[in-house]
Design an enzyme around this catalytic site. Structure first.
Site, PDB file in Angstrom:
ATOM      1  N   ARG A  58      11.952   2.859   2.171  1.00 57.69           N
ATOM      2  CA  ARG A  58      11.383   2.002   3.210  1.00 57.69           C
ATOM      3  C   ARG A  58      12.448   0.955   3.517  1.00 57.69           C
ATOM      4  O   ARG A  58      13.021   0.353   2.591  1.00 57.69           O
ATOM      5  CB  ARG A  58      10.112   1.347   2.672  1.00 57.69           C
TER       6      ARG A  58
ATOM      7  N   ARG B 147       0.808  -1.211   0.000  1.00 58.23           N
ATOM      8  CA  ARG B 147       0.000   0.000   0.000  1.00 58.23           C
ATOM      9  C   ARG B 147       0.848   1.270   0.000  1.00 58.23           C
ATOM     10  O   ARG B 147       0.548   2.202  -0.743  1.00 58.23           O
ATOM     11  CB  ARG B 147      -1.011  -0.011   1.139  1.00 58.23           C
ATOM     12  N   THR B 148       1.892   1.322   0.802  1.00 57.07           N
ATOM     13  CA  THR B 148       2.675   2.553   0.853  1.00 57.07           C
ATOM     14  C   THR B 148       3.389   2.802  -0.477  1.00 57.07           C
ATOM     15  O   THR B 148       3.414   3.916  -0.984  1.00 57.07           O
ATOM     16  CB  THR B 148       3.689   2.501   2.013  1.00 57.07           C
TER      17      THR B 148
ATOM     18  N   LYS C 194      22.826  -8.864  -4.554  1.00 57.91           N
ATOM     19  CA  LYS C 194      24.171  -9.295  -4.958  1.00 57.91           C
ATOM     20  C   LYS C 194      25.211  -8.891  -3.920  1.00 57.91           C
ATOM     21  O   LYS C 194      26.406  -8.997  -4.161  1.00 57.91           O
ATOM     22  CB  LYS C 194      24.533  -8.676  -6.308  1.00 57.91           C
TER      23      LYS C 194
ATOM     24  N   HIS D 130       7.186   6.317  10.681  1.00 58.72           N
ATOM     25  CA  HIS D 130       6.459   6.178   9.422  1.00 58.72           C
ATOM     26  C   HIS D 130       5.684   7.482   9.267  1.00 58.72           C
ATOM     27  O   HIS D 130       4.464   7.520   9.429  1.00 58.72           O
ATOM     28  CB  HIS D 130       5.524   4.966   9.505  1.00 58.72           C
TER      29      HIS D 130
END
Lengths: 429, 306
Positions: free
Chosen positions: B108, B58-59, B86, B136
């Site tokens: 995030r 959603r974000t 990697k 957040h």
């Protein structure tokens, strides 16, 4: 080679000396300690005179808790680079912890470290060997063989000995061999995956905390074991008020417990973590202001016997990452003395107490014939200018690593001459 | 109008004025999303990278839609699509992105402080889209926009935040923001989910759900992370639900016009009963709608207005 140190204030707690005296060094030993030592005519050309007016002369400093990373992690530190950092910081002897790769759990690793030390020819290096094979906490290492090879103490530092029976055996066997056991106190089930002290700052930041009780519980256990087995134990890197209280109480009851703390525990608090600088990530973590005060109190009243740096070098590979993923550790060999001198400046301990904690007591605990300026002793001498002002610059460090939270700090007091075995190993310009 | 800061890393760093500016701006963007052609040219020619090292639907979608509705070019990078699989370090990845000259990087990360670390390192604006259990901020801002729109104010409202407070970045950001704006915040949950000294953040603490929601204007339910059960945080979902699930029974204690909010995704029947989640008092989907406007506002305030 002859040396004479003239006009300095000599502080040697081992002989209860605090006076202006000259020191004559001959053949690597202290030859004389007296007022106005006169030199024979024919000696004047062969003798080096060090003018020590306005500085203090102390028995060579001893850091009983360092990590030299060799063998295995030579990109972080080596025996020579760590030894050079030591002499630059005023230390003539250092003990190095066994969490190398391979772990110093057998004669060949101990001998290797000693060989590197001879080759480096910096400070005296005293290997601490592991308590358990691989420091994995299951089987005791060969204490006798390791002692014969040159180890001075046993510790699984970096990890706690979680098994209490194994710790009991280590204390008993170590005691029977007159070898100190250094305990890294951590109750893993409480500390696992934490990355800073558990407190208001960890609550603000949402970082998983390491509670003070993770240390306290293990300190209490080790005290109980030492008491029951009538042995002795040395508690490494004390960081909490609870540990100080437990150790103080144990000493009062006559239990043979000794303890050390590191300069960051009486200089910084958990607040230093707020900006997520990984150089403030260390184990045990920087604690609360209340803990910091208790550490100072413990240093003052003698509960804490020793100041040791817990010099723990890490490279940018381990430190330039997310805080939670960063390795724990702070380097300290080149800042330890100056940060500790602040305690004297602030009136918390005397200069005499400081030298006890940084030379006399570590020598006693490690059972090494150091930490004294007595005539006949090895000429390990540190000359300290307590007034010298300087600014910490990690780029000037002799250590290979830069993980120091004190970069840019203005400090007062510094070692200016370091003499090891009668040889001037370091002299400030 | 522009924000005077380079980055938006947390509610803790925002002032009252800045929060009002963001919410007012978001207000004006709400309408854009209701148009037939949902696009304004405001950020044309700007590049926004959504750098999502921790999974998010959603974000990330919300940020992407926000960017696109402002005509910015948006690029999404996820953990599995980045070079980090990697073995590239976060700092190397961030510097690589910096070299491509984006205007804003939205990040995030599951590690606390990762956006702060990148913000120090590179010149572009960073928006924190969630860092570990820390902050957040865009969630708190969209929650505050929802509250302001429905209640006409934030100051003086009684807000109950219920759930795993210790591990919730939503709780932290809302506590910083709501207390700053003058709301009375009560946090509630079982003791092992309550971080130490939380009361020093200016909130009341209770372990009792009914006490927490008594006379509440707002109830924010937090998602219970089922995977945390093995950290000995609680015995079972069943037991949790018995004490901390918002149901038609306990909600009676709140004000009649209480707003029920949840950052999603919800666990139906664990922290919130289905009939409450779908009921008239639930503003959960309104939060999602408002989220797009809040993110548009932030992108605009950081990259636009020149």
């Amino acid at each position: 080679m002859k040396l004479i140190l003239r006009g300095g204030r000599v502080i040697d707690p081992s002989q209860n000396i605090d006076a202006e005296l000259d020191i004559l060094v001959e053949n690597g030993k202290i030859a004389s300690l007296d007022n106005n030592i006169s030199i024979r005519e024919d000696d004047t050309n062969t003798i080096t005179t060090l003018d020590c007016t306005n500085v203090i002369i102390v028995p060579g400093l001893i850091d009983m808790h360092t990590h030299l990373r060799e063998p295995g992690h030579e990109y972080k530190e080596t025996v020579p680079s760590g030894g050079n950092a030591a002499i630059a910081g005023g230390f003539t002897s250092i003990a190095c912890m066994p969490n190398t790769n391979p772990v110093n759990d057998n004669r060949s690793v101990t001998e290797f470290i000693l060989k590197q030390a001879r080759y480096a020819d910096t400070a005296h290096i005293y290997p601490v060997a592991a308590i358990s094979k691989g420091s994995d906490g299951t089987i005791l290492t060969e204490f006798g063989d390791l002692k014969n090879a040159g180890a001075v103490a046993f510790s699984d530092d970096g990890k706690p000995v979680t098994n209490s029976l194994l710790m009991r055996s280590a204390l008993e066997y170590g005691y029977s061999l007159d070898m100190p056991i250094i305990s890294h106190c951590e109750e893993i089930s409480l500390s696992a995956s934490g990355s800073m002290n558990e407190g208001f700052v960890s609550t603000l930041l949402g970082l998983k905390g390491i509670p003070a009780i993770a240390e306290n519980i293990m300190v209490e256990r080790d005290i109980a074991l030492a008491d029951y087995t009538n042995t002795s134990v040395h508690i490494a890197h004390v960081s909490t008020a609870g540990s100080v209280r437990a150790i103080r109480e144990a000493k009062r009851r006559g239990i043979r417990v000794t303890a050390e703390t590191a300069p960051h525990y009486f200089t910084l608090t958990e607040d230093a973590v707020r900006e997520f600088s990984t150089n403030t990530k260390v184990y045990p973590p920087l604690r609360s202001a209340n803990d910091l005060e208790a550490i100072k109190e413990g240093l003052k009243d003698g509960t804490i016997d020793v100041i040791a740096s817990d010099h723990a070098p890490h490279s940018s590979i381990e430190k330039d990452v997310e805080f939670e993923y960063a390795a724990s550790g702070i380097i300290g060999l080149e800042t330890s003395l100056s940060l500790s001198l602040k305690l004297v400046d602030d009136g918390i301990i005397s200069l005499n107490q400081l030298i006890e904690k940084m030379s006399t007591s570590p020598a006693r605990i490690l059972r090494i014939r150091k930490g004294t300026l007595a005539v006949g002793a090895d000429a390990d001498i540190t000359v300290i200018d307590t007034h010298k002002k300087w600014t910490v610059n990690v780029n000037d460090f002799r250590s290979k690593s830069r993980n120091c939270p004190f970069h840019g700090w203005n400090l007062k007091g510094k070692s200016v001459i370091t003499i090891v075995g009668g040889k001037i190993k370091h002299k400030e310009k | 109008m522009k924000l005077s800061k380079k980055d938006v890393l947390g509610m803790r760093d925002l002032s009252r004025e800045e929060i009002n500016l963001i919410l007012d701006t978001a207000e004006s963007f709400l309408e854009v999303s209701t148009r037939t052609i949902k696009k304004v040219p405001t950020l044309r020619g700007k590049t926004i990278i959504n750098f999502f090292i921790e999974a998010s639907t959603r974000t990330r979608t919300s940020f992407e839609i926000a960017g696109k509705r402002l005509s910015a070019d948006t690029v999404n990078i996820t953990a599995t699509s980045s070079s980090m699989v990697k073995g590239e370090t976060l700092t190397d990845t961030a510097k690589t992105l910096e070299a491509m000259n984006p205007d804003i990087i939205v990040i995030r990360h599951s590690a606390v402080g990762a956006p702060h670390m990148i913000a120090r390192l590179i010149k572009q604006s960073i928006i924190n889209a969630g860092d570990g259990a820390h902050e957040h901020p865009t969630q708190a801002l969209l929650d505050m926009l929802t509250i302001r729109n429905e209640k006409g104010k934030i100051a003086g409202l009684k807000v109950a935040i219920v759930g795993d407070i210790a591990h919730s970045r939503v709780a932290r950001s809302n506590i910083f923001g709501l207390t700053l704006m003058g709301a009375q915040v009560t946090v509630c949950g079982p003791a092992m989910m309550m971080p130490r000294y939380i009361e020093k953040m200016g909130v009341s603490v209770t372990y009792n759900m009914e006490e927490a929601i008594k006379d509440a204007d707002i109830i924010m339910m937090l998602r219970i992370q089922l995977e945390r059960q093995n950290e000995n945080l609680f015995p079972s979902d069943r037991e949790y639900a018995q004490y901390y699930c918002l149901t038609h029974r306990n909600i009676q204690r709140a004000k009649a016009d209480v707003l029920v909010m949840h950052p999603g995704p919800i666990n139906r029947g664990v922290e919130i009963a289905p009939d409450i989640a779908d009921g008239v008092q639930s503003f959960i989907l309104k939060q999602v709608t408002n989220g797009v406007a809040v993110r548009m506002a932030l992108l605009y305030l950081l990259a636009g207005g020149e």
